[in-house]
Scaffold this motif. Structure first.
Motif, mmCIF file in Angstrom:
data_model
loop_
_atom_site.group_PDB
_atom_site.id
_atom_site.type_symbol
_atom_site.label_atom_id
_atom_site.label_comp_id
_atom_site.label_asym_id
_atom_site.label_seq_id
_atom_site.Cartn_x
_atom_site.Cartn_y
_atom_site.Cartn_z
ATOM 1 N N UNK A 16 0.824 -1.199 0.000
ATOM 2 C CA UNK A 16 0.000 0.000 0.000
ATOM 3 C C UNK A 16 0.860 1.252 0.000
ATOM 4 N N UNK A 17 0.434 2.253 -0.758
ATOM 5 C CA UNK A 17 1.035 3.584 -0.715
ATOM 6 C C UNK A 17 -0.110 4.570 -0.533
ATOM 7 N N UNK A 18 -0.011 5.357 0.533
ATOM 8 C CA UNK A 18 -1.045 6.349 0.826
ATOM 9 C C UNK A 18 -0.380 7.722 0.915
ATOM 10 N N UNK A 19 -0.949 8.701 0.231
ATOM 11 C CA UNK A 19 -0.403 10.058 0.193
ATOM 12 C C UNK A 19 -1.508 11.029 0.593
ATOM 13 N N UNK A 20 -1.195 11.954 1.509
ATOM 14 C CA UNK A 20 -2.198 12.933 1.899
ATOM 15 C C UNK A 20 -1.554 14.244 2.354
ATOM 16 N N UNK A 21 -2.364 15.288 2.420
ATOM 17 C CA UNK A 21 -2.029 16.650 2.837
ATOM 18 C C UNK A 21 -1.342 17.443 1.721
ATOM 19 N N UNK A 22 -0.981 18.665 2.052
ATOM 20 C CA UNK A 22 -0.381 19.596 1.098
ATOM 21 C C UNK A 22 1.065 19.890 1.493
ATOM 22 N N UNK A 23 1.900 20.137 0.509
ATOM 23 C CA UNK A 23 3.305 20.454 0.776
ATOM 24 C C UNK A 23 3.452 21.868 1.343
ATOM 25 N N UNK A 41 1.526 10.244 -8.571
ATOM 26 C CA UNK A 41 0.420 9.390 -8.120
ATOM 27 C C UNK A 41 -0.654 9.217 -9.192
ATOM 28 N N UNK A 42 -1.045 10.279 -9.864
ATOM 29 C CA UNK A 42 -2.065 10.165 -10.909
ATOM 30 C C UNK A 42 -1.507 9.403 -12.106
ATOM 31 N N UNK A 43 -0.250 9.651 -12.454
ATOM 32 C CA UNK A 43 0.393 8.889 -13.532
ATOM 33 C C UNK A 43 0.462 7.407 -13.203
ATOM 34 N N UNK A 44 0.747 7.089 -11.934
ATOM 35 C CA UNK A 44 0.798 5.683 -11.502
ATOM 36 C C UNK A 44 -0.574 5.031 -11.625
ATOM 37 N N UNK A 45 -1.611 5.726 -11.193
ATOM 38 C CA UNK A 45 -2.967 5.181 -11.322
ATOM 39 C C UNK A 45 -3.324 4.932 -12.785
ATOM 40 N N UNK A 46 -2.973 5.879 -13.643
ATOM 41 C CA UNK A 46 -3.239 5.704 -15.076
ATOM 42 C C UNK A 46 -2.479 4.505 -15.638
ATOM 43 N N UNK A 47 -1.203 4.370 -15.265
ATOM 44 C CA UNK A 47 -0.390 3.256 -15.767
ATOM 45 C C UNK A 47 -0.914 1.919 -15.259
ATOM 46 N N UNK A 48 -1.224 1.839 -13.968
ATOM 47 C CA UNK A 48 -1.758 0.605 -13.405
ATOM 48 C C UNK A 48 -3.045 0.199 -14.107
ATOM 49 N N UNK A 54 -3.599 -5.595 -11.080
ATOM 50 C CA UNK A 54 -4.598 -5.746 -10.024
ATOM 51 C C UNK A 54 -4.317 -4.795 -8.852
ATOM 52 N N UNK A 55 -5.137 -3.799 -8.689
ATOM 53 C CA UNK A 55 -4.962 -2.847 -7.609
ATOM 54 C C UNK A 55 -6.312 -2.235 -7.246
ATOM 55 N N UNK A 56 -6.380 -1.676 -6.063
ATOM 56 C CA UNK A 56 -7.531 -0.911 -5.608
ATOM 57 C C UNK A 56 -7.029 0.487 -5.308
ATOM 58 N N UNK A 57 -7.910 1.461 -5.371
ATOM 59 C CA UNK A 57 -7.481 2.820 -5.082
ATOM 60 C C UNK A 57 -8.613 3.617 -4.451
ATOM 61 N N UNK A 58 -8.223 4.707 -3.847
ATOM 62 C CA UNK A 58 -9.167 5.656 -3.273
ATOM 63 C C UNK A 58 -8.609 7.047 -3.535
ATOM 64 N N UNK A 59 -9.461 7.937 -3.962
ATOM 65 C CA UNK A 59 -9.092 9.343 -4.131
ATOM 66 C C UNK A 59 -10.170 10.155 -3.429
ATOM 67 N N UNK A 60 -9.754 11.090 -2.596
ATOM 68 C CA UNK A 60 -10.725 11.947 -1.924
ATOM 69 C C UNK A 60 -10.221 13.387 -1.945
ATOM 70 N N UNK A 61 -11.119 14.337 -1.763
ATOM 71 C CA UNK A 61 -10.714 15.749 -1.776
ATOM 72 C C UNK A 61 -9.956 16.181 -0.522
ATOM 73 N N UNK A 62 -9.678 15.300 0.377
ATOM 74 C CA UNK A 62 -9.010 15.613 1.649
ATOM 75 C C UNK A 62 -7.713 16.383 1.501
ATOM 76 N N UNK A 63 -6.758 16.297 0.731
ATOM 77 C CA UNK A 63 -6.578 15.345 -0.362
ATOM 78 C C UNK A 63 -5.969 14.034 0.127
ATOM 79 N N UNK A 64 -6.326 12.982 -0.564
ATOM 80 C CA UNK A 64 -5.802 11.661 -0.250
ATOM 81 C C UNK A 64 -5.806 10.834 -1.520
#
Length: 106
Positions: A16-23, A41-48, A54-64
């Motif tokens: 699992x790789x989880x990324x959140x918050x702002x720099x 992260x978005x490029x990775x999701x597109x490539x996968x 086989x992967x699952x993902x979650x995107x939220x406006x948190x951002x996460x």
């Protein structure tokens, strides 16, 4: 600060790789660290998705953005590539991104 949580299995595979918050390394719309991490992260999701891995993902406006690997070991390289890309940003901009590595207990 962007936080990245990388969960590894005992065999060093990444589950699992989880990324959140702002720099907050620049003004809104001009934050290069956020832009770099988001691109990875978005490029990775597109490539996968395109490679039909086989992967699952979650995107939220948190951002996460969360990517969970559900595949076999032989295609694990993609998760490691994502990790190394994020690690490269952390090495250069450590004041704005922190990677936390955790071991998965089974």
């Amino acid at each position: 600060m962007i936080k990245v949580e990388v969960v590894c299995q005992k065999n060093n595979n990444i589950s699992q790789i989880k990324v959140w918050d702002h720099a907050e390394s620049g003004e809104y719309g001009f934050d290069l660290v956020c832009a770099g991490v988001s691109s990875i992260m978005i490029g990775a999701l597109n490539a996968l998705n395109e490679l039909d891995y086989p992967f699952n993902y979650e995107i939220s406006p948190r951002p996460l953005i969360l990517i969970e690997w559900s595949g076999s070991d032989e295609k694990q390289e993609m998760m490691k590539i994502i990790y190394y890309q994020l690690k490269t940003i952390e090495e250069q901009y450590g004041n704005y991104i922190k990677i936390i590595e955790k071991e998965e207990f089974q």
